[in-house]
Design a protein around this motif. Structure first.
Motif, short mmCIF file in Angstrom:
data_model
loop_
_atom_site.label_atom_id
_atom_site.label_comp_id
_atom_site.label_asym_id
_atom_site.label_seq_id
_atom_site.Cartn_x
_atom_site.Cartn_y
_atom_site.Cartn_z
N THR A 35 0.70 -1.19 -0.22
CA THR A 35 0.15 -0.08 -0.06
C THR A 35 0.92 1.06 -0.09
O THR A 35 2.10 1.05 -0.13
CB THR A 35 -0.98 0.15 1.22
N GLN A 42 -4.64 4.44 5.43
CA GLN A 42 -3.07 3.63 5.41
C GLN A 42 -2.02 4.70 6.06
O GLN A 42 -1.75 5.71 5.57
CB GLN A 42 -2.61 3.40 4.03
N THR A 54 -6.59 -0.51 6.29
CA THR A 54 -5.71 -1.39 6.76
C THR A 54 -6.45 -2.43 7.68
O THR A 54 -6.14 -3.70 7.83
CB THR A 54 -4.44 -1.07 7.56
N TYR A 91 -3.97 -2.26 -1.94
CA TYR A 91 -5.03 -1.20 -1.45
C TYR A 91 -4.44 0.00 -1.19
O TYR A 91 -3.27 0.16 -0.93
CB TYR A 91 -5.88 -1.92 -0.40
#
Length: 241
Positions: A35, A42, A54, A91
């Protein structure tokens, strides 16, 4: 002739075993999650990847009985790892036509309403039409969804468009008055300024970019192990019941 046939058979068996061994090594590669820094979704807390997005990803892995390493990189590096290393999840990544076939799209973990952000003191930048953007300088992250959007709208790299490796770089350019705008979602502005230990009123959201009102997804490399993908999909299905 028998010797030649035996030699050919032996070599064929060797190549098959070698292929299966290499394939097995690749398949058994540990699961990793990549990420970028994007608080509050995040964040990095005491050298551990954290944040609201997360938490969703970690809960899913736990429900799937899977373990993985989490690493935070500049977006371009995280993206390149996600498309080139099979057992990799990424992500929060936005869907696009170009990206669609590169990943298995698992579930949304964040919602964004990206738009132009400037320094609050820049009262000359209160533009009302995105077509005016060609008169200014914008910073975006390489391979980010905003990078694609800017190119599609005619902004030229090195002229109206400055390319950064990560969002921190874009913010530094804005704070140092090297660019007029960056692309950010309104809920992220305060969190990023706090990261820099600066007043949260230092920057402002100027105008929304309708095409960039999107969801950020957890996605998996298209070549992820089938068993891992099935576990993730099963856990997602159970959560939705």
């Amino acid at each position: 002739m028998l010797h030649n046939l035996t030699s050919l058979f032996t070599r064929t068996i060797f190549l098959v075993v070698l292929f299966l061994s290499v394939k097995g090594i690749a398949a058994n590669k540990p699961l990793q999650v990549v990420t970028e820094l994007s608080p509050p979704y995040q964040t990095l807390l005491q050298n551990e990847v954290s944040g609201s997005a997360t938490k969703i990803v970690k809960n899913l892995l736990s429900a799937s009985n899977l373990t993985a390493t989490f690493n935070m990189y500049p977006w371009a590096r995280a993206y390149n790892k996600a498309i080139s290393e099979p057992n990799t999840l990424i992500y929060s990544i936005a869907k696009s036509a170009e990206r669609n076939k590169l990943f298995h799209w698992l579930l949304p973990v964040a919602d964004y309403k990206f738009g132009l952000v400037s320094l609050s003191e820049r009262t000359d930048l209160d533009i009302s039409d995105l077509k005016e953007l060609s008169n200014f300088v914008l910073a975006v992250q390489r391979n980010d969804i905003a990078h694609q959007w800017a190119l599609e709208h005619g902004l030229e790299e090195g002229k109206q468009l400055i390319i950064c490796s990560d969002i921190g770089c874009s913010w530094q350019l804005l704070l140092n008055k090297k660019v007029d705008f960056i692309v950010e979602s309104p809920e992220l502005i305060e969190c990023m300024l706090e990261q820099f230990k600066l007043p949260t009123t230092l920057a402002k959201y100027v105008i929304a970019i309708p095409e960039l009102e999107i969801s950020g997804y957890l996605a998996a490399n298209i070549n992820i192990e089938t068993s891992i993908l099935e576990k993730l999909k099963l856990a997602i299905k159970k959560q939705s019941l």
